[in-house]
Design a protein around this motif. Structure first.
Motif, mmCIF file in Angstrom:
data_model
loop_
_atom_site.group_PDB
_atom_site.id
_atom_site.type_symbol
_atom_site.label_atom_id
_atom_site.label_comp_id
_atom_site.label_asym_id
_atom_site.label_seq_id
_atom_site.Cartn_x
_atom_site.Cartn_y
_atom_site.Cartn_z
ATOM 1 N N PRO A 198 47.720 69.938 25.704
ATOM 2 C CA PRO A 198 47.169 68.764 26.095
ATOM 3 C C PRO A 198 48.029 68.088 27.116
ATOM 4 O O PRO A 198 49.351 67.967 27.005
ATOM 5 C CB PRO A 198 47.041 67.899 24.805
ATOM 6 N N HIS A 199 47.480 67.608 28.164
ATOM 7 C CA HIS A 199 48.168 66.890 29.266
ATOM 8 C C HIS A 199 47.509 65.898 30.094
ATOM 9 O O HIS A 199 46.055 65.950 29.824
ATOM 10 C CB HIS A 199 48.962 68.104 30.305
ATOM 11 N N VAL A 200 48.009 65.183 30.956
ATOM 12 C CA VAL A 200 47.366 64.139 31.819
ATOM 13 C C VAL A 200 48.042 64.377 33.136
ATOM 14 O O VAL A 200 49.178 64.497 33.325
ATOM 15 C CB VAL A 200 47.761 62.791 31.571
ATOM 16 N N GLU A 201 47.387 64.731 34.310
ATOM 17 C CA GLU A 201 47.726 64.842 35.610
ATOM 18 C C GLU A 201 47.518 63.562 36.401
ATOM 19 O O GLU A 201 46.449 63.043 36.522
ATOM 20 C CB GLU A 201 46.890 65.950 36.222
ATOM 21 N N ALA A 202 48.662 62.992 36.822
ATOM 22 C CA ALA A 202 48.686 61.496 37.466
ATOM 23 C C ALA A 202 49.205 61.643 38.945
ATOM 24 O O ALA A 202 50.110 62.250 39.178
ATOM 25 C CB ALA A 202 49.499 60.738 36.726
ATOM 26 N N ASN A 203 48.439 60.705 39.809
ATOM 27 C CA ASN A 203 49.056 60.778 40.988
ATOM 28 C C ASN A 203 49.669 59.566 41.156
ATOM 29 O O ASN A 203 49.614 58.337 40.680
ATOM 30 C CB ASN A 203 47.717 60.511 42.186
ATOM 31 N N MET A 204 51.277 59.878 41.458
ATOM 32 C CA MET A 204 51.985 58.339 41.036
ATOM 33 C C MET A 204 52.284 57.713 42.420
ATOM 34 O O MET A 204 53.002 56.483 42.257
ATOM 35 C CB MET A 204 53.541 58.999 40.850
ATOM 36 N N THR A 263 51.062 53.729 28.302
ATOM 37 C CA THR A 263 51.616 54.758 27.591
ATOM 38 C C THR A 263 52.254 55.649 28.186
ATOM 39 O O THR A 263 52.980 56.637 27.878
ATOM 40 C CB THR A 263 50.866 55.309 26.357
ATOM 41 N N LEU A 264 51.859 55.565 29.670
ATOM 42 C CA LEU A 264 52.194 56.771 30.545
ATOM 43 C C LEU A 264 53.529 56.542 31.334
ATOM 44 O O LEU A 264 52.993 55.323 32.257
ATOM 45 C CB LEU A 264 51.264 57.295 31.393
ATOM 46 N N ALA A 265 54.818 56.664 31.092
ATOM 47 C CA ALA A 265 56.018 56.129 31.669
ATOM 48 C C ALA A 265 55.899 56.146 33.215
ATOM 49 O O ALA A 265 55.668 57.119 33.964
ATOM 50 C CB ALA A 265 57.052 56.981 31.391
ATOM 51 N N GLY A 266 56.307 54.901 33.875
ATOM 52 C CA GLY A 266 56.067 54.887 35.335
ATOM 53 C C GLY A 266 54.728 55.085 36.036
ATOM 54 O O GLY A 266 54.747 54.751 37.254
ATOM 55 N N TYR A 267 53.550 54.991 35.336
ATOM 56 C CA TYR A 267 52.161 55.400 35.795
ATOM 57 C C TYR A 267 51.732 53.928 36.173
ATOM 58 O O TYR A 267 52.067 52.936 35.309
ATOM 59 C CB TYR A 267 51.316 55.914 35.096
#
Length: 162
Positions: free
Chosen positions: A121-127, A155-159
């Motif tokens: 399980p993962h989340v892909e984020a554009n920072m 809950t996603l650090a820095g997002y």
């Protein structure tokens, strides 16, 4: 010592006839720009466009495409089932969150390669909130996307969203 004047020998054993067209010939297949398959599994604001897949080529064991996130957006939590996934970042700054409550992460930027194991399980984020994140992705055996229950952005650090 190798004789450099010898002709190159190509492996020709094996049957690739399942890739033959209607005329019985086996030939490379080129997907032209603008003719990619866009009817592919998606995950939130993460957009996948297929260049090589079972949907529009004779391929049966690979999915290869482009994945992008507009500035400040991310995928839903998801995994890729039995598929192994490899990626190459073309441009932007991305982050892959994983682990308990998606508290661990790896950053990636243009020129970086990434491997995501099956069932992770993962989340892909554009920072970035100003630049698009674009990468090439390949997956075997296919573009499996299993979306999971969403998590709050905080809950996603820095997002942060755009």
């Amino acid at each position: 010592m190798t004789d450099l004047t010898t002709e190159t020998q190509y492996r020709t054993e094996g049957d690739n006839s399942i890739y033959a067209g209607g005329d019985g010939k086996v030939v490379p297949v080129v997907t032209r720009a603008g003719q990619e398959d866009t009817n592919t599994a998606q995950s939130g604001d993460c957009v996948r466009v297929s260049g090589v897949s079972i949907q529009h080529t004779p391929a049966t064991k690979i999915w290869f495409g482009q994945v992008s996130n507009v500035p400040g957006y991310r995928s839903l939590p998801h995994h890729h089932g039995e598929a192994e996934t490899g990626g190459y970042v073309l441009r932007g700054h991305g982050r892959i969150y994983y682990g308990d409550n998606f508290s661990d992460y790896q950053d990636m930027k243009a020129g970086d390669w990434v491997f995501v194991p099956p069932f992770m399980p993962h989340v892909e984020a554009n920072m970035s909130v100003t630049e698009e994140l674009v990468w090439l992705t390949t997956r075997t055996p296919e573009n499996i996307v299993v979306n999971l229950e969403d998590v709050a952005d905080d809950t996603l650090a820095g997002y942060r969203r755009a």
